[in-house]
Design an enzyme around this catalytic site. Structure first.
Site, PDB file in Angstrom:
ATOM      1  N   ASP A  27       0.868  -1.154   0.221  1.00 53.22           N
ATOM      2  CA  ASP A  27      -0.078   0.006  -0.296  1.00 53.22           C
ATOM      3  C   ASP A  27       0.997   1.107  -0.042  1.00 53.22           C
ATOM      4  O   ASP A  27       1.061   2.250   0.973  1.00 53.22           O
ATOM      5  CB  ASP A  27      -0.821  -0.015   1.458  1.00 53.22           C
ATOM      6  CG  ASP A  27      -1.893  -1.186   0.733  1.00 53.22           C
ATOM      7  OD1 ASP A  27      -2.039  -1.926   0.475  1.00 53.22           O
ATOM      8  OD2 ASP A  27      -2.991  -1.446   1.972  1.00 53.22           O
ATOM      9  N   LYS A  57      -6.783  -5.109  -2.699  1.00 54.11           N
ATOM     10  CA  LYS A  57      -7.706  -5.499  -1.568  1.00 54.11           C
ATOM     11  C   LYS A  57      -8.212  -4.618  -1.259  1.00 54.11           C
ATOM     12  O   LYS A  57      -8.634  -3.466  -1.614  1.00 54.11           O
ATOM     13  CB  LYS A  57      -6.542  -6.536  -0.647  1.00 54.11           C
ATOM     14  CG  LYS A  57      -5.413  -4.843  -0.369  1.00 54.11           C
ATOM     15  CD  LYS A  57      -4.959  -5.492   0.508  1.00 54.11           C
ATOM     16  CE  LYS A  57      -3.642  -3.900   1.348  1.00 54.11           C
ATOM     17  NZ  LYS A  57      -4.956  -3.434   2.100  1.00 54.11           N
ATOM     18  N   CYS A  62      -1.968  -2.370   7.442  1.00 55.09           N
ATOM     19  CA  CYS A  62      -2.128  -3.153   6.530  1.00 55.09           C
ATOM     20  C   CYS A  62      -0.696  -4.150   6.564  1.00 55.09           C
ATOM     21  O   CYS A  62      -0.574  -5.646   5.867  1.00 55.09           O
ATOM     22  CB  CYS A  62      -2.010  -3.424   5.802  1.00 55.09           C
ATOM     23  SG  CYS A  62      -3.922  -2.220   4.561  1.00 55.09           S
TER      24      CYS A  62
HETATM   25  C1  VGL Z   1      -4.249   0.641   5.641  1.00 56.92           C
HETATM   26  C2  VGL Z   1      -6.552   1.568   7.169  1.00 56.92           C
HETATM   27  C3  VGL Z   1      -7.162   1.684   6.046  1.00 56.92           C
HETATM   28  C4  VGL Z   1      -3.026   0.077   5.780  1.00 56.92           C
HETATM   29  C5  VGL Z   1      -5.642   0.789   4.623  1.00 56.92           C
HETATM   30  O1  VGL Z   1      -2.605   0.036   4.390  1.00 56.92           O
HETATM   31  O2  VGL Z   1      -2.329   0.119   6.064  1.00 56.92           O
HETATM   32  N1  VGL Z   1      -4.866   1.323   6.851  1.00 56.92           N
HETATM   33  N2  VGL Z   1      -6.753   1.146   4.929  1.00 56.92           N
END
Ligand code: VGL
Ligand code: ZN
Length: 241
Positions: A45, A143, A188
Protein backbone atom coordinates in the site's frame (compact mmCIF):
# COMPACT_ATOMS: atom_id res chain seq x y z
CA UNK A 1 26.42 7.96 9.73
CA UNK A 2 27.87 4.52 10.43
CA UNK A 3 25.98 2.27 12.72
CA UNK A 4 27.53 -0.74 14.35
CA UNK A 5 25.43 -3.17 12.38
CA UNK A 6 26.49 -1.68 9.07
CA UNK A 7 30.18 -1.68 10.00
CA UNK A 8 29.87 -5.28 11.16
CA UNK A 9 27.92 -6.17 8.02
CA UNK A 10 30.74 -4.81 5.81
CA UNK A 11 33.33 -6.60 7.89
CA UNK A 12 31.24 -9.76 7.56
CA UNK A 13 31.19 -9.44 3.79
CA UNK A 14 34.97 -9.10 3.79
CA UNK A 15 35.75 -11.89 6.26
CA UNK A 16 32.92 -14.33 5.71
CA UNK A 17 30.26 -15.66 8.05
CA UNK A 18 32.42 -18.27 9.82
CA UNK A 19 35.23 -15.83 10.68
CA UNK A 20 32.70 -13.31 11.97
CA UNK A 21 30.96 -15.89 14.14
CA UNK A 22 34.35 -16.67 15.73
CA UNK A 23 35.27 -13.01 16.14
CA UNK A 24 31.87 -12.01 17.60
CA UNK A 25 30.55 -15.08 19.40
CA UNK A 26 28.01 -13.24 21.53
CA UNK A 27 25.57 -12.59 18.70
CA UNK A 28 26.83 -9.03 18.37
CA UNK A 29 26.94 -9.87 14.74
CA UNK A 30 24.09 -11.43 12.81
CA UNK A 31 24.77 -12.80 9.34
CA UNK A 32 23.04 -10.65 6.73
CA UNK A 33 19.97 -12.22 5.16
CA UNK A 34 20.40 -12.87 1.47
CA UNK A 35 17.12 -13.00 -0.49
CA UNK A 36 17.05 -16.05 -2.75
CA UNK A 37 14.74 -17.50 -5.39
CA UNK A 38 12.39 -18.68 -2.63
CA UNK A 39 12.12 -15.14 -1.17
CA UNK A 40 9.58 -12.51 -2.11
CA UNK A 41 9.28 -8.85 -1.16
CA UNK A 42 5.70 -7.69 -0.51
CA UNK A 43 5.37 -3.93 -0.87
CA UNK A 44 2.20 -2.98 0.96
CA UNK A 45 0.00 0.00 0.00
CA UNK A 46 2.61 2.62 -0.94
CA UNK A 47 -0.22 4.73 -2.35
CA UNK A 48 -0.81 8.45 -2.62
CA UNK A 49 -3.61 8.47 -0.01
CA UNK A 50 -1.12 7.24 2.62
CA UNK A 51 1.61 9.71 1.63
CA UNK A 52 1.95 13.44 2.48
CA UNK A 53 -1.08 15.36 1.20
CA UNK A 54 -3.15 12.15 1.05
CA UNK A 55 -6.48 11.67 2.79
CA UNK A 56 -5.06 9.12 5.27
CA UNK A 57 -1.44 10.29 5.29
CA UNK A 58 0.83 8.16 7.47
CA UNK A 59 3.40 10.25 9.36
CA UNK A 60 6.75 10.17 7.52
CA UNK A 61 5.24 7.68 5.07
CA UNK A 62 7.31 9.04 2.18
CA UNK A 63 10.49 7.95 3.99
CA UNK A 64 9.80 4.32 3.19
CA UNK A 65 10.11 4.82 -0.56
CA UNK A 66 13.93 5.11 -0.94
CA UNK A 67 14.41 2.26 1.54
CA UNK A 68 12.01 0.03 -0.38
CA UNK A 69 13.58 0.93 -3.72
CA UNK A 70 17.00 -0.02 -2.33
CA UNK A 71 16.06 -3.39 -0.85
CA UNK A 72 13.88 -4.28 -3.85
CA UNK A 73 17.06 -4.52 -5.93
CA UNK A 74 17.88 -7.69 -3.99
CA UNK A 75 14.61 -9.46 -4.85
CA UNK A 76 13.72 -11.36 -8.02
CA UNK A 77 10.16 -11.82 -6.70
CA UNK A 78 8.22 -8.70 -5.79
CA UNK A 79 4.49 -8.20 -5.36
CA UNK A 80 2.90 -4.81 -4.70
CA UNK A 81 -0.49 -4.24 -3.10
CA UNK A 82 -3.09 -1.54 -3.49
CA UNK A 83 -5.87 -0.79 -1.05
CA UNK A 84 -8.75 -0.54 -3.54
CA UNK A 85 -12.07 0.50 -2.04
CA UNK A 86 -15.45 1.20 -3.57
CA UNK A 87 -16.93 4.60 -2.90
CA UNK A 88 -19.19 4.35 0.14
CA UNK A 89 -16.98 1.53 1.49
CA UNK A 90 -17.94 0.08 4.87
CA UNK A 91 -14.55 1.14 6.33
CA UNK A 92 -15.22 4.83 5.64
CA UNK A 93 -16.55 6.93 8.54
CA UNK A 94 -18.60 8.88 5.99
CA UNK A 95 -20.64 5.72 5.32
CA UNK A 96 -21.86 5.59 8.93
CA UNK A 97 -24.18 8.28 10.18
CA UNK A 98 -22.78 10.28 13.10
CA UNK A 99 -19.38 8.54 13.00
CA UNK A 100 -16.01 10.22 12.75
CA UNK A 101 -12.69 8.85 11.45
CA UNK A 102 -10.78 6.71 13.98
CA UNK A 103 -13.98 5.76 15.82
CA UNK A 104 -15.05 2.13 15.58
CA UNK A 105 -18.19 0.20 14.68
CA UNK A 106 -19.08 -3.46 15.07
CA UNK A 107 -19.72 -5.22 11.79
CA UNK A 108 -20.77 -8.84 11.17
CA UNK A 109 -17.08 -9.84 11.00
CA UNK A 110 -16.00 -7.89 14.10
CA UNK A 111 -14.71 -4.49 15.16
CA UNK A 112 -13.91 -2.09 12.35
CA UNK A 113 -11.89 1.13 12.72
CA UNK A 114 -13.45 3.85 10.57
CA UNK A 115 -11.22 5.86 8.28
CA UNK A 116 -11.42 8.99 6.19
CA UNK A 117 -12.41 8.10 2.62
CA UNK A 118 -9.24 6.74 1.00
CA UNK A 119 -7.97 4.65 -1.91
CA UNK A 120 -11.15 4.76 -3.94
CA UNK A 121 -10.78 2.61 -7.06
CA UNK A 122 -9.39 4.50 -10.04
CA UNK A 123 -8.66 7.77 -8.20
CA UNK A 124 -5.22 9.43 -8.03
CA UNK A 125 -5.18 8.77 -4.31
CA UNK A 126 -5.33 5.04 -4.96
CA UNK A 127 -2.36 5.23 -7.32
CA UNK A 128 1.02 3.85 -6.32
CA UNK A 129 3.68 6.43 -5.41
CA UNK A 130 5.33 7.70 -8.59
CA UNK A 131 8.65 7.50 -6.72
CA UNK A 132 8.54 3.73 -6.34
CA UNK A 133 11.07 2.20 -8.67
CA UNK A 134 10.65 -1.59 -8.82
CA UNK A 135 10.43 -2.47 -12.51
CA UNK A 136 10.78 -6.22 -11.92
CA UNK A 137 7.63 -6.42 -9.74
CA UNK A 138 5.58 -9.30 -11.14
CA UNK A 139 2.24 -8.79 -9.43
CA UNK A 140 0.01 -5.99 -8.21
CA UNK A 141 -2.71 -7.30 -5.97
CA UNK A 142 -5.72 -5.21 -5.04
CA UNK A 143 -7.71 -5.70 -1.89
CA UNK A 144 -10.64 -4.19 -0.02
CA UNK A 145 -12.78 -4.02 -3.16
CA UNK A 146 -15.83 -5.69 -1.62
CA UNK A 147 -18.03 -2.84 -0.41
CA UNK A 148 -19.08 -4.51 2.86
CA UNK A 149 -15.76 -6.07 3.89
CA UNK A 150 -12.42 -4.41 4.63
CA UNK A 151 -9.11 -6.09 3.89
CA UNK A 152 -6.02 -4.81 5.67
CA UNK A 153 -4.35 -8.09 4.85
CA UNK A 154 -2.93 -8.81 1.42
CA UNK A 155 -3.89 -12.47 1.94
CA UNK A 156 -7.35 -12.69 3.54
CA UNK A 157 -10.22 -10.22 3.85
CA UNK A 158 -11.47 -9.06 7.24
CA UNK A 159 -14.24 -11.69 7.21
CA UNK A 160 -11.39 -14.10 7.96
CA UNK A 161 -12.18 -16.38 5.02
CA UNK A 162 -12.25 -14.67 1.61
CA UNK A 163 -8.82 -15.07 0.04
CA UNK A 164 -7.13 -12.60 -2.28
CA UNK A 165 -5.26 -15.48 -3.94
CA UNK A 166 -1.85 -14.16 -2.86
CA UNK A 167 -0.81 -17.22 -0.82
CA UNK A 168 -1.68 -19.57 -3.70
CA UNK A 169 0.24 -17.36 -6.13
CA UNK A 170 3.34 -17.31 -3.93
CA UNK A 171 3.17 -21.06 -3.33
CA UNK A 172 2.76 -21.73 -7.06
CA UNK A 173 5.96 -19.68 -7.52
CA UNK A 174 7.71 -21.79 -4.82
CA UNK A 175 8.15 -18.86 -2.44
CA UNK A 176 8.93 -19.89 1.15
CA UNK A 177 10.00 -16.58 2.72
CA UNK A 178 8.27 -13.22 2.56
CA UNK A 179 9.66 -9.83 3.49
CA UNK A 180 7.13 -7.07 4.13
CA UNK A 181 7.55 -3.33 3.71
CA UNK A 182 5.22 -0.38 3.26
CA UNK A 183 2.25 1.27 4.96
CA UNK A 184 0.99 1.03 7.53
CA UNK A 185 3.00 -1.07 10.00
CA UNK A 186 0.08 -1.51 12.39
CA UNK A 187 -2.65 -2.23 9.85
CA UNK A 188 -1.99 -3.53 6.37
CA UNK A 189 1.64 -4.57 6.94
CA UNK A 190 0.93 -6.13 10.34
CA UNK A 191 -2.20 -8.02 9.28
CA UNK A 192 -0.46 -9.23 6.13
CA UNK A 193 2.50 -10.48 8.19
CA UNK A 194 0.19 -12.41 10.55
CA UNK A 195 -1.61 -14.01 7.61
CA UNK A 196 1.71 -14.83 5.94
CA UNK A 197 2.61 -16.83 9.06
CA UNK A 198 -0.82 -18.51 9.04
CA UNK A 199 -0.18 -19.50 5.42
CA UNK A 200 3.13 -21.08 6.47
CA UNK A 201 5.66 -18.56 5.16
CA UNK A 202 8.80 -17.60 7.04
CA UNK A 203 7.97 -13.93 7.59
CA UNK A 204 10.13 -10.83 8.03
CA UNK A 205 8.95 -7.26 8.55
CA UNK A 206 11.53 -4.68 7.56
CA UNK A 207 10.90 -2.06 10.24
CA UNK A 208 12.64 0.93 8.68
CA UNK A 209 10.85 0.24 5.38
CA UNK A 210 7.48 0.72 7.14
CA UNK A 211 5.68 3.50 9.01
CA UNK A 212 2.69 3.18 11.33
CA UNK A 213 -0.59 5.04 11.91
CA UNK A 214 -0.60 4.34 15.68
CA UNK A 215 -4.17 4.93 16.80
CA UNK A 216 -5.31 3.69 20.24
CA UNK A 217 -2.10 1.75 20.88
CA UNK A 218 -2.28 -0.06 17.54
CA UNK A 219 1.45 0.08 16.78
CA UNK A 220 2.65 -1.57 20.00
CA UNK A 221 -0.15 -4.14 19.73
CA UNK A 222 0.80 -4.97 16.14
CA UNK A 223 4.46 -5.59 17.06
CA UNK A 224 3.40 -7.71 20.06
CA UNK A 225 1.00 -9.80 17.93
CA UNK A 226 3.65 -10.22 15.24
CA UNK A 227 6.32 -11.31 17.76
CA UNK A 228 3.89 -13.86 19.23
CA UNK A 229 3.18 -15.26 15.75
CA UNK A 230 6.88 -15.70 14.99
CA UNK A 231 7.25 -12.77 12.61
CA UNK A 232 10.87 -11.64 12.48
CA UNK A 233 11.47 -7.92 12.95
CA UNK A 234 14.49 -6.78 10.95
CA UNK A 235 16.06 -3.60 9.54
CA UNK A 236 16.87 -2.96 5.90
CA UNK A 237 20.58 -3.08 6.80
CA UNK A 238 20.11 -6.74 7.77
CA UNK A 239 19.37 -7.61 4.15
CA UNK A 240 22.30 -8.32 1.84
CA UNK A 241 21.47 -6.64 -1.44
C1 VGL B 1 -4.62 0.86 5.71
C2 VGL B 1 -6.15 1.78 7.13
C3 VGL B 1 -7.14 1.63 6.19
C4 VGL B 1 -3.20 0.43 5.48
C5 VGL B 1 -5.59 0.69 4.75
O1 VGL B 1 -2.78 0.37 4.30
O2 VGL B 1 -2.51 0.17 6.47
N1 VGL B 1 -4.91 1.38 6.89
N2 VGL B 1 -6.85 1.08 5.00
ZN1 ZN C 1 -8.32 0.93 3.48
Amino acid sequence: MFDRRQILASLGTALGTAAMATAFPNALWAAPIKPDEASALLVIDVQNCFLPGGSLAVKDGEQVVPVINRIAKGFANVALTQDWHTSGHVSFASTHQGKKPFETVTLPYGKQVLWPDHCVQGTDGAGLSKDLSIPQAGLIIRKGFHKDVDSYSAFTEADGKTTTGLAAYLKARKVKRVFLAGLATDFCVGWSALDARKAGFETYVVEDACRGIDTQGSLAKAWADMAKAGVKRIQSADIAI
